[in-house]
Scaffold this motif. Sequence first.
Motif, PDB file in Angstrom:
ATOM      1  N   GLU A 229      37.324  38.148  35.441  1.00 27.92           N
ATOM      2  CA  GLU A 229      38.242  37.868  36.065  1.00 27.92           C
ATOM      3  C   GLU A 229      39.927  37.640  35.675  1.00 27.92           C
ATOM      4  O   GLU A 229      40.603  38.139  36.594  1.00 27.92           O
TER       5      GLU A 229
ATOM      6  N   ASP B 198      43.200  39.999  36.374  1.00 31.09           N
ATOM      7  CA  ASP B 198      43.936  38.791  36.412  1.00 31.09           C
ATOM      8  C   ASP B 198      45.030  39.420  35.716  1.00 31.09           C
ATOM      9  O   ASP B 198      46.369  40.103  35.979  1.00 31.09           O
TER      10      ASP B 198
ATOM     11  N   GLU C 249      48.783  42.214  37.274  1.00 28.65           N
ATOM     12  CA  GLU C 249      50.057  42.077  36.510  1.00 28.65           C
ATOM     13  C   GLU C 249      50.611  43.164  35.836  1.00 28.65           C
ATOM     14  O   GLU C 249      51.842  43.331  36.264  1.00 28.65           O
TER      15      GLU C 249
ATOM     16  N   GLU D  12      41.320  44.408  44.191  1.00 22.53           N
ATOM     17  CA  GLU D  12      42.137  43.055  44.922  1.00 22.53           C
ATOM     18  C   GLU D  12      43.287  42.233  44.977  1.00 22.53           C
ATOM     19  O   GLU D  12      44.420  42.158  45.675  1.00 22.53           O
ATOM     20  N   ARG D  13      43.594  42.178  43.404  1.00 24.51           N
ATOM     21  CA  ARG D  13      44.664  41.649  43.134  1.00 24.51           C
ATOM     22  C   ARG D  13      45.827  43.215  42.773  1.00 24.51           C
ATOM     23  O   ARG D  13      46.873  41.800  43.209  1.00 24.51           O
TER      24      ARG D  13
ATOM     25  N   ARG E 249      45.940  45.028  45.497  1.00 28.07           N
ATOM     26  CA  ARG E 249      46.672  44.476  46.710  1.00 28.07           C
ATOM     27  C   ARG E 249      47.224  43.494  46.520  1.00 28.07           C
ATOM     28  O   ARG E 249      48.587  43.093  48.292  1.00 28.07           O
ATOM     29  N   ALA E 250      47.240  42.202  46.332  1.00 27.75           N
ATOM     30  CA  ALA E 250      47.182  41.050  46.623  1.00 27.75           C
ATOM     31  C   ALA E 250      48.942  40.808  46.347  1.00 27.75           C
ATOM     32  O   ALA E 250      49.789  40.275  46.429  1.00 27.75           O
ATOM     33  N   ARG E 251      49.531  41.997  44.980  1.00 27.75           N
ATOM     34  CA  ARG E 251      50.606  41.653  44.914  1.00 27.75           C
ATOM     35  C   ARG E 251      51.427  43.603  45.477  1.00 27.75           C
ATOM     36  O   ARG E 251      52.114  42.902  45.498  1.00 27.75           O
ATOM     37  N   GLY E 252      50.593  43.337  46.764  1.00 23.67           N
ATOM     38  CA  GLY E 252      51.765  44.188  47.530  1.00 23.67           C
ATOM     39  C   GLY E 252      51.336  46.071  47.322  1.00 23.67           C
ATOM     40  O   GLY E 252      52.488  47.058  48.111  1.00 23.67           O
TER      41      GLY E 252
END
Length: 147
Positions: A39, A43, A47, A111-112, A114-117
């Motif tokens: 994971e 990440d 980024e 998902e990561r 999406r979590a960043r917009g």
Amino acid sequence: MRVVLQRSKQASVTVDGKVTGQIESGLVLLVGVTHEDTEQDADWLAEKIVHLRIFEDESGKMNESLLDRGGSILSVSQFTLYGDCKKGRRPNFMKAAGGEQAENLYDALNERLRARGIHVETGVFGAMMDVALVNDGPVTLILDTKD
């Protein structure tokens, strides 16, 4: 994890004649997973992808990121990115992670993002997919968490 990233004017993925994901401007990601991936790799990639300055600014320089532009991502699982073609005439896919591990990390990456917009559309993991793409530039880059 390995990603072939393409800047896109529009793209879609179709499975069994049905569009499962479609974007206008943004990025198309072909995503491969190998056995050692974790994971933390998802990440790092998320980024890197959202901050990568590969879109042109007002002066025509690649100086803006996906976050700056507000574009979308079409993410497609692609185990063949770990195909080894060094020997023989048929690729060896032993470096590609198994289905469950690969799907979990592919989902984690999405998902990561999406979590960043970022709006993320996808194909269907493990399915035969038709991917249509209008490559913008063309700009195509390879990101690999092991390099």
